[in-house]
Design a protein around this motif. Sequence first.
Motif, PDB file in Angstrom:
ATOM      1  N   ILE A 293       0.831  -1.206   0.000  1.00 21.12           N
ATOM      2  CA  ILE A 293       0.000   0.000   0.000  1.00 21.12           C
ATOM      3  C   ILE A 293       0.866   1.256   0.000  1.00 21.12           C
ATOM      4  O   ILE A 293       0.668   2.178  -0.819  1.00 21.12           O
ATOM      5  N   TRP A 297       1.244   3.884  -3.197  1.00 17.85           N
ATOM      6  CA  TRP A 297       0.775   5.261  -3.016  1.00 17.85           C
ATOM      7  C   TRP A 297       1.917   6.261  -3.196  1.00 17.85           C
ATOM      8  O   TRP A 297       1.739   7.320  -3.813  1.00 17.85           O
ATOM      9  N   VAL A 428      -5.712  -6.676   0.216  1.00 20.18           N
ATOM     10  CA  VAL A 428      -4.420  -5.996   0.051  1.00 20.18           C
ATOM     11  C   VAL A 428      -3.911  -6.131  -1.374  1.00 20.18           C
ATOM     12  O   VAL A 428      -3.459  -5.149  -1.997  1.00 20.18           O
ATOM     13  N   GLY A 432      -3.488  -3.060  -3.951  1.00 26.75           N
ATOM     14  CA  GLY A 432      -2.191  -2.780  -4.555  1.00 26.75           C
ATOM     15  C   GLY A 432      -2.272  -2.715  -6.071  1.00 26.75           C
ATOM     16  O   GLY A 432      -1.625  -1.874  -6.697  1.00 26.75           O
TER      17      GLY A 432
END
Length: 504
Positions: A293, A297, A428, A432
């Motif tokens: 993550i 980002w 997750v 992603g």
Amino acid sequence: MNSLTSSLFLPAIVFLPLVASIMAFLISRNRQQGRINVYFAILQFLVVILMTILFLNEQTYQSDRYVIGGWGAPLGIDLVVDGFSILMIALTGLLTLLITIYSASYFSENYPSAEKGVRFWPLWWLLISGLNALFVSGDAFNIYVCLEIIGLSAAALVALQGTRAALIAALRYLLVGLLGSLFYLLAIVILYRSHGTLDLMQIAASTDNGLPDKVAMILITIGLLLKIALFPLHFWLPQAHANAPTPVSAILSALVVKASLYILIKFWFDVLGETTTFGASQVLGALGGAAIIYGSWSAFRATQLKVLIAYSTVAQLGYIFLLFPLSEYSIGVNSFSGSASQAAIYFIVAHACAKAAMFLSAGNLILSQGNGEIAQLKGIAMREPLNVLVFAIAGISLIGLPPSAGFIAKWLLLTTSIESGLWWWVIVVIAGGLLGAMYLFKILSVAFSGNTVDAEPAYQQPKEKVSGVMTTVALILALITLVLGFNSEFILNISNTTSEVIGI
């Protein structure tokens, strides 16, 4: 492989790059230096191919050992090859060949970086020698020596750019690498005191889950996590990868961080596997999820192209660390086998090819535009359509879209998570992938919008015409990611072979 074959190929895979490094130093002023290094890369690749074929032709897939100088363990150092090491050696041989061809053009007299080639080639081959030696090392101290060779040569290669930012990044890389090596060295001292040997096979046979082995495993894990740059120990990686010369960025992301990951897997699932716990595997998985993550980002927020790709590496490494918690559930024990190990192996191969292709294409775009600012790449697709295509194909693999190899790797992760009932890893992985799509389309939207003539660069640099060789190499790597996606059965068979013989 029979003993005669191993006595020929195992030493050759280590010493051939050393010979190339010495030759590169001696002929540093030769105009044909690039071509000579390509010949060495071809020779090494042929040795790797023969070595791989001979290993895969064996019906038992048993590991093979070569005793250096006739001194066996515990006094001597043995070179060991098994399924996992064969895979890493083959991957290293392929990427070394392609990136060496790229580097011969990148450091040619046609580009401003030509004078850096004098210092690049000896360090380059020293790095490759360290990688090959690491993958066939059967001795814990020999692994430490290889880690130091890799770390020192990699830090020196990062510093080749000569800019203030590159020197700071190289120094930070060097200090972090030395700290990680110190943790590993302390663990070796404990292991030698407890077992009286540093041979991995003998340590694995005598491990008793006592306090010394547990402390050693903790130290090894911390030291290697520093070198791998798993979140939150990633602070050195983005600037080191972003400020290095383009071929160096590619090899650092594709292989160098994988070298420490290779050793961690060996110790975690094999040598000191009895000391690992369920809770520890969950911690590594949680750090991997956070890396996915955070890295994705941060890549989306990046303003420099190579910084974006470097943060993408942080994220992609996180996917591989989901191996640790999922391996507990997929087969019920902490073992490098089952669908979790297949996913990890697929990720290692897919990420290496895709990330090398992405860094090389990005280097080509920066060379063409004269600027690494993402905003200044506006309309670059009109001038460099093939390099933008390469970037897009590599990005498709990284975010996990079919028919790329990245899709197969993420599919294996998702199915393993679902079958194990660990639905949070599914969230997750999907998150992603969505964040990865965001930073990929961020670049593509800039590349296909407007015209570079309309853009007002923050500063002017001479723009270079990218050679066809450099574009072709990047394209080949991108196409490999697609071929691996179409031929998933072949890679899965290799994955099964690797997981069967990882035990040393």
